[in-house]
Design a protein around this motif. Structure first.
Motif, mmCIF file in Angstrom:
data_model
loop_
_atom_site.group_PDB
_atom_site.id
_atom_site.type_symbol
_atom_site.label_atom_id
_atom_site.label_comp_id
_atom_site.label_asym_id
_atom_site.label_seq_id
_atom_site.Cartn_x
_atom_site.Cartn_y
_atom_site.Cartn_z
ATOM 1 N N ILE A 170 0.852 -1.202 0.000
ATOM 2 C CA ILE A 170 0.000 0.000 0.000
ATOM 3 C C ILE A 170 0.885 1.249 0.000
ATOM 4 C CG2 ILE A 170 -1.742 1.304 1.279
ATOM 5 C CD1 ILE A 170 -2.753 -1.452 2.352
ATOM 6 N N ALA A 171 1.932 1.218 0.805
ATOM 7 C CA ALA A 171 2.866 2.359 0.856
ATOM 8 C C ALA A 171 3.486 2.585 -0.529
ATOM 9 C CB ALA A 171 3.948 2.111 1.902
ATOM 10 N N ASP A 172 3.911 1.489 -1.171
ATOM 11 C CA ASP A 172 4.510 1.596 -2.515
ATOM 12 C C ASP A 172 3.515 2.166 -3.519
ATOM 13 O OD1 ASP A 172 6.790 0.495 -1.452
ATOM 14 O OD2 ASP A 172 6.438 -1.521 -2.263
ATOM 15 N N GLN A 173 2.268 1.709 -3.429
ATOM 16 C CA GLN A 173 1.254 2.101 -4.409
ATOM 17 C C GLN A 173 0.769 3.536 -4.200
ATOM 18 O OE1 GLN A 173 -1.698 -0.943 -4.987
ATOM 19 N NE2 GLN A 173 -3.070 0.397 -6.068
ATOM 20 N N THR A 174 0.664 3.963 -2.939
ATOM 21 C CA THR A 174 0.060 5.274 -2.663
ATOM 22 C C THR A 174 1.084 6.379 -2.424
ATOM 23 O OG1 THR A 174 -0.024 4.809 -0.291
ATOM 24 C CG2 THR A 174 -1.985 4.240 -1.598
ATOM 25 N N GLY A 175 2.317 5.975 -2.054
ATOM 26 C CA GLY A 175 3.311 6.989 -1.742
ATOM 27 C C GLY A 175 3.270 7.420 -0.275
ATOM 28 N N TYR A 176 2.349 6.861 0.512
ATOM 29 C CA TYR A 176 2.304 7.167 1.947
ATOM 30 C C TYR A 176 3.423 6.387 2.645
ATOM 31 C CZ TYR A 176 -2.554 8.441 0.784
ATOM 32 O OH TYR A 176 -3.670 8.976 0.215
ATOM 33 N N SER A 177 3.844 6.885 3.810
ATOM 34 C CA SER A 177 4.833 6.131 4.591
ATOM 35 C C SER A 177 4.129 4.941 5.254
ATOM 36 C CB SER A 177 5.452 7.029 5.665
ATOM 37 O OG SER A 177 4.485 7.277 6.688
ATOM 38 N N LEU A 178 4.930 3.965 5.712
ATOM 39 C CA LEU A 178 4.358 2.796 6.393
ATOM 40 C C LEU A 178 3.544 3.219 7.614
ATOM 41 C CD1 LEU A 178 7.092 0.011 6.329
ATOM 42 C CD2 LEU A 178 4.789 -0.108 5.403
ATOM 43 N N LEU A 179 4.072 4.204 8.334
ATOM 44 C CA LEU A 179 3.392 4.697 9.525
ATOM 45 C C LEU A 179 2.040 5.311 9.163
ATOM 46 C CD1 LEU A 179 4.360 4.586 12.440
ATOM 47 C CD2 LEU A 179 4.982 7.002 12.257
ATOM 48 N N GLN A 180 2.025 6.088 8.070
ATOM 49 C CA GLN A 180 0.762 6.701 7.619
ATOM 50 C C GLN A 180 -0.241 5.618 7.219
ATOM 51 O OE1 GLN A 180 2.604 9.208 4.563
ATOM 52 N NE2 GLN A 180 1.623 10.989 5.504
ATOM 53 N N VAL A 181 0.239 4.625 6.470
ATOM 54 C CA VAL A 181 -0.647 3.542 6.017
ATOM 55 C C VAL A 181 -1.285 2.860 7.220
ATOM 56 C CG1 VAL A 181 -0.695 1.250 4.920
ATOM 57 C CG2 VAL A 181 0.533 3.129 3.815
ATOM 58 N N LYS A 182 -0.459 2.505 8.198
ATOM 59 C CA LYS A 182 -0.942 1.830 9.398
ATOM 60 C C LYS A 182 -1.986 2.695 10.113
ATOM 61 C CE LYS A 182 1.172 -1.116 12.859
ATOM 62 N NZ LYS A 182 2.379 -1.497 13.533
ATOM 63 N N SER A 183 -1.676 3.962 10.227
ATOM 64 C CA SER A 183 -2.558 4.910 10.910
ATOM 65 C C SER A 183 -3.881 5.063 10.143
ATOM 66 C CB SER A 183 -1.842 6.262 11.028
ATOM 67 O OG SER A 183 -2.732 7.245 11.452
ATOM 68 N N TYR A 184 -3.808 5.224 8.796
ATOM 69 C CA TYR A 184 -5.021 5.379 7.987
ATOM 70 C C TYR A 184 -5.920 4.144 8.109
ATOM 71 C CZ TYR A 184 -2.952 9.481 5.675
ATOM 72 O OH TYR A 184 -2.406 10.708 5.401
#
Length: 193
Positions: free
Chosen positions: A158-172
């Motif tokens: 998800i991080a690779d696909q969206t450009g969000y950081s791992l922390l952001q992905v987890k939080s979202y």
């Protein structure tokens, strides 16, 4: 349209070109990219190759008519959802038809029919509520939740696909899941009152 340069275009670029000139060839290229994936998905749900092929055709037509009605950020996630919803509707219709035939032939059973309809109505309401709740999430949460739960992507993917950081992905995902639960509870209370 068999220009190799076209294959280099991203899903988003193809969508933008279609929206700019309404040339369905752009969508054709996009659809070809996912046709096999969609066929596999339809097979998984419908368990029949002919039905699955018909479904892919219907989904393509639906996509052509619906694509301008939606602001699509991630085509893959969107077409996946459209396909899943289409297959579930097919199964529901088939199941209802089958249930009606069985109860008409064997039971003459009004009670069984009523129970079945109630179960389906409850499932329909739940699905509608879920779709409504998903649409109320902020875009970041909605996309991460869809990718994680519907497409079974890992945090890293998800991080690779969206450009969000791992922390952001987890939080979202965590916040999206919590917000979904709250929205669904709120809708249930509203439906009961």
């Amino acid at each position: 349209m068999n220009n190799p340069d076209i294959q280099q275009l991203t899903d988003q670029e193809l969508l933008q070109r279609f929206k700019a000139d309404n040339n369905s060839d752009w969508i054709g290229v996009l659809f070809d990219r996912y046709a096999l994936l969609l066929l596999g998905m339809c097979m998984k749900y419908l368990k029949n190759e002919e039905d699955a092929r018909d479904a892919v055709q219907q989904i393509f037509l639906k996509m052509l008519s619906d694509i301008n009605k939606h602001e699509i950020q991630y085509f893959r996630a969107w077409i996946y959802q459209v396909t899943k919803n289409y297959c579930l509707m097919q199964l529901r219709q088939k199941h209802l038809k089958y249930k009606e035939e069985i109860s008409d032939k064997h039971m003459g059973g009004i009670a069984a029919d009523t129970e079945d309809k109630q179960v389906y109505q409850e499932k329909d309401i739940l699905l509608e509520n879920m779709e409504l709740a998903m649409s109320q999430l902020n875009p970041e949460q909605r996309i991460c939740v869809e990718l994680f739960y519907l497409q079974k992507k890992s945090y890293q993917e998800i991080a690779d696909q969206t450009g969000y950081s791992l922390l952001q992905v987890k939080s979202y995902i965590q916040n999206g899941k919590r917000n979904l639960k709250l929205l669904l509870e709120k809708q249930q209370r509203a439906n009961k009152s």
